[in-house]
Design a protein around this motif. Structure first.
Motif, PDB file in Angstrom:
ATOM      1  N   THR A   5       0.802  -1.225   0.000  1.00  0.00           N
ATOM      2  CA  THR A   5       0.000   0.000   0.000  1.00  0.00           C
ATOM      3  C   THR A   5       0.832   1.271   0.000  1.00  0.00           C
ATOM      4  OG1 THR A   5      -0.141   0.013   2.400  1.00  0.00           O
ATOM      5  CG2 THR A   5      -1.900  -1.137   1.193  1.00  0.00           C
ATOM      6  N   GLY A   6       2.147   1.167   0.014  1.00  0.00           N
ATOM      7  CA  GLY A   6       2.992   2.358  -0.019  1.00  0.00           C
ATOM      8  C   GLY A   6       4.422   2.004   0.317  1.00  0.00           C
ATOM      9  N   ILE A   7       5.266   2.987   0.376  1.00  0.00           N
ATOM     10  CA  ILE A   7       6.662   2.792   0.725  1.00  0.00           C
ATOM     11  C   ILE A   7       6.781   2.928   2.244  1.00  0.00           C
ATOM     12  CG2 ILE A   7       9.023   3.669   0.483  1.00  0.00           C
ATOM     13  CD1 ILE A   7       7.838   2.403  -2.083  1.00  0.00           C
ATOM     14  N   GLY A   8       7.279   1.900   2.886  1.00  0.00           N
ATOM     15  CA  GLY A   8       7.392   1.900   4.340  1.00  0.00           C
ATOM     16  C   GLY A   8       8.723   2.415   4.840  1.00  0.00           C
ATOM     17  N   GLY A   9       9.724   2.462   3.991  1.00  0.00           N
ATOM     18  CA  GLY A   9      11.014   2.957   4.435  1.00  0.00           C
ATOM     19  C   GLY A   9      12.028   2.965   3.326  1.00  0.00           C
ATOM     20  N   ILE A  10      13.063   3.712   3.522  1.00  0.00           N
ATOM     21  CA  ILE A  10      14.190   3.777   2.589  1.00  0.00           C
ATOM     22  C   ILE A  10      15.434   3.611   3.443  1.00  0.00           C
ATOM     23  CG2 ILE A  10      15.462   5.236   0.988  1.00  0.00           C
ATOM     24  CD1 ILE A  10      12.738   6.638   0.458  1.00  0.00           C
ATOM     25  N   PHE A  11      16.309   2.701   3.048  1.00  0.00           N
ATOM     26  CA  PHE A  11      17.472   2.378   3.844  1.00  0.00           C
ATOM     27  C   PHE A  11      18.711   2.467   2.978  1.00  0.00           C
ATOM     28  CE2 PHE A  11      13.717   0.024   5.104  1.00  0.00           C
ATOM     29  CZ  PHE A  11      13.516   0.532   6.381  1.00  0.00           C
ATOM     30  N   PHE A  40       8.187  10.310   8.230  1.00  0.00           N
ATOM     31  CA  PHE A  40       7.398  11.311   7.511  1.00  0.00           C
ATOM     32  C   PHE A  40       5.929  10.903   7.598  1.00  0.00           C
ATOM     33  CE2 PHE A  40      11.491  11.239   5.317  1.00  0.00           C
ATOM     34  CZ  PHE A  40      11.838  12.576   5.393  1.00  0.00           C
ATOM     35  N   LEU A  41       5.112  11.784   8.099  1.00  0.00           N
ATOM     36  CA  LEU A  41       3.685  11.524   8.190  1.00  0.00           C
ATOM     37  C   LEU A  41       2.970  12.245   7.053  1.00  0.00           C
ATOM     38  CD1 LEU A  41       3.363  12.116  12.032  1.00  0.00           C
ATOM     39  CD2 LEU A  41       3.669   9.934  10.828  1.00  0.00           C
ATOM     40  N   TRP A  42       1.956  11.631   6.455  1.00  0.00           N
ATOM     41  CA  TRP A  42       1.240  12.292   5.360  1.00  0.00           C
ATOM     42  C   TRP A  42       0.587  13.583   5.829  1.00  0.00           C
ATOM     43  CZ3 TRP A  42       2.115  11.905   0.505  1.00  0.00           C
ATOM     44  CH2 TRP A  42       2.657  10.724   0.011  1.00  0.00           C
ATOM     45  N   SER A  43       0.413  13.771   7.127  1.00  0.00           N
ATOM     46  CA  SER A  43      -0.128  15.037   7.619  1.00  0.00           C
ATOM     47  C   SER A  43       0.859  16.179   7.400  1.00  0.00           C
ATOM     48  CB  SER A  43      -0.476  14.926   9.107  1.00  0.00           C
ATOM     49  OG  SER A  43       0.683  14.648   9.865  1.00  0.00           O
ATOM     50  N   ASP A  44       2.136  15.833   7.095  1.00  0.00           N
ATOM     51  CA  ASP A  44       3.161  16.839   6.818  1.00  0.00           C
ATOM     52  C   ASP A  44       3.166  17.261   5.350  1.00  0.00           C
ATOM     53  OD1 ASP A  44       4.011  16.622   9.444  1.00  0.00           O
ATOM     54  OD2 ASP A  44       5.513  15.093   8.968  1.00  0.00           O
ATOM     55  N   GLU A  45       2.232  16.774   4.583  1.00  0.00           N
ATOM     56  CA  GLU A  45       2.185  16.978   3.139  1.00  0.00           C
ATOM     57  C   GLU A  45       2.218  18.465   2.760  1.00  0.00           C
ATOM     58  OE1 GLU A  45      -0.983  15.524  -0.234  1.00  0.00           O
ATOM     59  OE2 GLU A  45      -1.596  15.636   1.842  1.00  0.00           O
ATOM     60  N   THR A  53       3.508   8.506  -3.394  1.00  0.00           N
ATOM     61  CA  THR A  53       4.828   7.909  -3.405  1.00  0.00           C
ATOM     62  C   THR A  53       4.892   7.017  -4.622  1.00  0.00           C
ATOM     63  OG1 THR A  53       4.939   7.923  -0.994  1.00  0.00           O
ATOM     64  CG2 THR A  53       6.437   6.441  -2.128  1.00  0.00           C
ATOM     65  N   SER A  54       5.951   7.113  -5.387  1.00  0.00           N
ATOM     66  CA  SER A  54       6.110   6.288  -6.586  1.00  0.00           C
ATOM     67  C   SER A  54       7.116   5.179  -6.331  1.00  0.00           C
ATOM     68  CB  SER A  54       6.608   7.126  -7.764  1.00  0.00           C
ATOM     69  OG  SER A  54       5.637   8.045  -8.153  1.00  0.00           O
TER      70      SER A  54
END
Length: 128
Positions: A5-11, A40-45, A53-54
């Motif tokens: 359903t989305g990107i959960g993290g980048i490492f 990052f919370l989507w409320s910070d959009e 997120t792609s």
């Protein structure tokens, strides 16, 4: 069916995680929290209604990421691309002169101190 359903993290791998974290904090405003990462919370959009997120695959010989040895690239959403690029220029950060404007935002590329090419994206607000 269960699905992503989305990107959960980048490492990222790093030769010197402490120094690289300090560089990201100083130049891109990514302050590590107590657990050692940034959330990052989507409320910070910024701007509102631009949340997305792609996830994409590129051919193995694509130069979009820079050197062929770089196997991944992170795209960072930014709120003011021109102001951030001015700050990064002043700080001596390596900036690709190429810019790209698309119907969904503006793009630029920089390189971190360990040679990772990063994409900066300022999404455009939906004016409809």
């Amino acid at each position: 069916m269960a699905r992503v359903t989305g990107i959960g993290g980048i490492f990222l791998r790093s030769r010197d995680p402490k120094a690289l974290a300090a560089w990201y904090a100083q130049h891109l405003g990514l302050e590590l929290s107590d657990y050692g990462g940034v959330t990052f919370l989507w409320s910070d959009e910024v701007p509102k209604t631009t949340g997305m997120t792609s996830w994409s695959l590129f051919p193995e010989d694509s130069l979009y990421f820079g050197p062929l040895s770089q196997r991944a690239m992170v795209n960072y959403r930014v709120d003011d691309l021109d102001a951030l690029l001015a700050q990064l220029t002043t700080a001596g950060v390596e900036i690709d002169p190429k810019r790209e404007d698309a119907s969904y935002g503006r793009f630029a590329w920089i390189t971190d101190p360990e040679g990772n090419r990063l994409e900066l994206w300022q999404p455009l607000a939906d004016t409809q």
